[in-house]
Design an enzyme around this catalytic site. Sequence first.
Site, PDB file in Angstrom:
ATOM      1  N   ASP A 123      -1.744   4.778   1.589  1.00 25.13           N
ATOM      2  CA  ASP A 123      -2.008   3.789   0.549  1.00 25.13           C
ATOM      3  C   ASP A 123      -0.720   3.125   0.073  1.00 25.13           C
ATOM      4  O   ASP A 123       0.338   3.744   0.031  1.00 25.13           O
ATOM      5  CB  ASP A 123      -2.693   4.493  -0.634  1.00 25.13           C
ATOM      6  CG  ASP A 123      -3.039   3.541  -1.755  1.00 25.13           C
ATOM      7  OD1 ASP A 123      -3.842   2.631  -1.524  1.00 25.13           O
ATOM      8  OD2 ASP A 123      -2.489   3.711  -2.862  1.00 25.13           O
ATOM      9  N   GLU A 177      -1.885   0.659   4.777  1.00 27.40           N
ATOM     10  CA  GLU A 177      -2.347  -0.426   3.920  1.00 27.40           C
ATOM     11  C   GLU A 177      -1.087  -1.161   3.468  1.00 27.40           C
ATOM     12  O   GLU A 177      -0.438  -0.787   2.493  1.00 27.40           O
ATOM     13  CB  GLU A 177      -3.122   0.110   2.716  1.00 27.40           C
ATOM     14  CG  GLU A 177      -3.760  -1.007   1.898  1.00 27.40           C
ATOM     15  CD  GLU A 177      -3.633  -0.839   0.405  1.00 27.40           C
ATOM     16  OE1 GLU A 177      -4.228  -1.627  -0.326  1.00 27.40           O
ATOM     17  OE2 GLU A 177      -2.922   0.087  -0.043  1.00 27.40           O
TER      18      GLU A 177
END
Length: 751
Positions: A429, A482
């Site tokens: 993330d 990401e």
Amino acid sequence: MPGGLSEGHSVRAETGMAVAPATSVAACIPTEVLHALDEGRCGTPFEWLGPHRHGDDWYVATVAHGAAAVELVLLRDGETWPAQRFAEGVFIATLPHKPENYRLRIQRPAGKEVIGDPYAFAPLLTEGTLRAFCTGELRHPGDLLGAHVVHINDVSGVHFSVWAPNAQRVSVVGDFNQWDGRRHVMRRHDHEGLWEIFIPGVKAGALYKFELLDHNQHLLPLKADPFARQTELPPATASMVAAPLSITWHDASWMAHRASVDHERTPISIYEVHATSWQWDKSGQPLDWHALATQLIPYVQAQGFTHIELMPVTEYPFGGSWGYQPIAMYAPTARLGSPDAFARFVDSCHVAGIGVIVDWVSAHFPSDEHGLRDFDGTKLYEHRDPREGVHQDWDTLIYNYGRHEVHQYLLGSALHWMRHYHMDGLRVDAVASMLYRDYSRPEGEWIPNKHGGRENLEAIAFLQALNETVAREQSGVLVIAEESTAWPGVTRHVHEGGLGFSYKWNMGWMHDSLEYMKRDPLYRRYHHHDLTFSLVYAWSEKFLLPLSHDEVVHGKGSLIARMPGDRWRRFANLRAYFGFMWTHPGKKLLFMGGEFAQDREWHHDRPLDWHLLDDPLHRGVQQLVADLNSLLVHEPALHRCDHEPEGFQWVIGDDTHASVYAYLRFGGEGVPPILAVCNFTPEVRRNYRIGVPEGGMWRELCNTDSNHYGGSNVGNGGLIHADSQGCRGMPCSLNLVLPPLATLILRPERS
């Protein structure tokens, strides 16, 4: 004598406490040390507690606050030796010989307890382990640090270890010692800053934390274990002693096959899941791991997804963070069951032929006082300067990737999920926030790197080490970034100067395509490039196309709600969009609820609106997604050359007036090509000629306007003949009917 003390003791009238006479026994521990032990201020308890030689005799000192009497019991012959009280909670027994094997019998108001002496055991952390930890070379730190059930000779208990180099004293507190920090002060290894203790009799399931005094002898808030492998159920915050996983794995064939798969040339379609809001049971509670195994897995199979991606399952205190502010990087959340239950869920996925990816957060951690913040009274895991150490957007703290210990803590966590839980991938993330020192910071509120630049060199080194290690040690495991910027080489090999990720989320495609789709078809002609631009850079990285949870929250609305027009047109737009997505180069990801056109924006505190499947239009979208996934798996042209320019060719990319796009997908020699045609207007276009590379019959594999999906059923009857009329450089062409707001997928029929 009261309290079972031996003759020769006096009692202070004002306190009722037995006090030893001034003998050689009292001299074995200096008065100031006795007081420090009694008050829990002594940072070197192993120098004084436990068995020690004193002249010709031996003594055993122990801390037992609240005890009326303490005796030493020798297991060899049952001989007992009474201990004398030398401070309120400090007892000392003397013997003429070394006590080889003994227990402490402690008389308390509630009764007697017989326990092993933690201070009778040698350290378990070896010199090699300590050196490796200090240099950042301890590959699997979670196997040694934290809390582990162990057996030493015939004694079972738990070994605790924690890193707190600037603490003056560290204790283990828990339900096994009434959360009293004076009772189990840990042994310090000075150079490495590690503390450890083996506590006999503690069992799996015990709750615990660490109690620390900082360098000024100030008591800190109780800290959860950074290496805890299990926690109690939030909002409670204690760590829990985890038993070794007891699961019997059934996924040997899956694991063996995974190691040999070339993921770049295989179909990947990911169903992103927030586990606690996917579906609730009849009592209004989220499904646990067992129920998810029996309900989610068959659903994912029926929908044809190849992988489940779980939003973070590392334990997190605040439910509203969706798991993206974790506080226990080695522990699956207690919200859904035990670690064994989670492992069984993964095993069931593998047996069903479904891979499991978990979102993993190495960019930051929350500022909860029981977590990593100021862990030993100093900025240990985070940076000292808030210009480096605080995420202003999220009010979280940034890891100090330049510290060996922090680097190996995070790397060890990543490997832990793969080794112990057989994870097939990590989606990392907020990578962009790791790469840039000035991420979301105005000028003057960030510190340049040593070269004066904005790149976070330490974070880059960490990510490269992560990807190199996973590639070397966990063959076949995906690591997905990401990453929302144009950082070059995210998926390029590390030895080529890249970060080494398996895939990068194509955030540009996501934003451009959603921006296009929300426009009224009347105006799409003016934004035609929104759907063609992604092919300009499609081969610069290995991309994954995400329609993730971030696109259906915070007022953005659901996917179906963002489509323009009346109800029928909104559904037609969404179906056409999915057809475009599934035929576009790149692996696929869809957040739960999108597959049946959930009306409402997703919210983490309620389940999906499964009742919508009573509506044929919602059910039609669900069927379309299942059929698109089936095509993705069974048509090599749709997945085999996802990351190669040879796998894609525009046929029509410039018909701005009609908002029509047509392109070919190729899967290599001997593989039939796939033709995708998208009409993003509500006009039916007849006699629309499209060039194709070969003649003969072409089969309409999918028409998103089919009445099976809730469409108007305009199409080409399933089979269309490609004649020899050349078109746009192609030797043959199809004369097609283009349904309104629809995508057609066609393939030549070869004998």
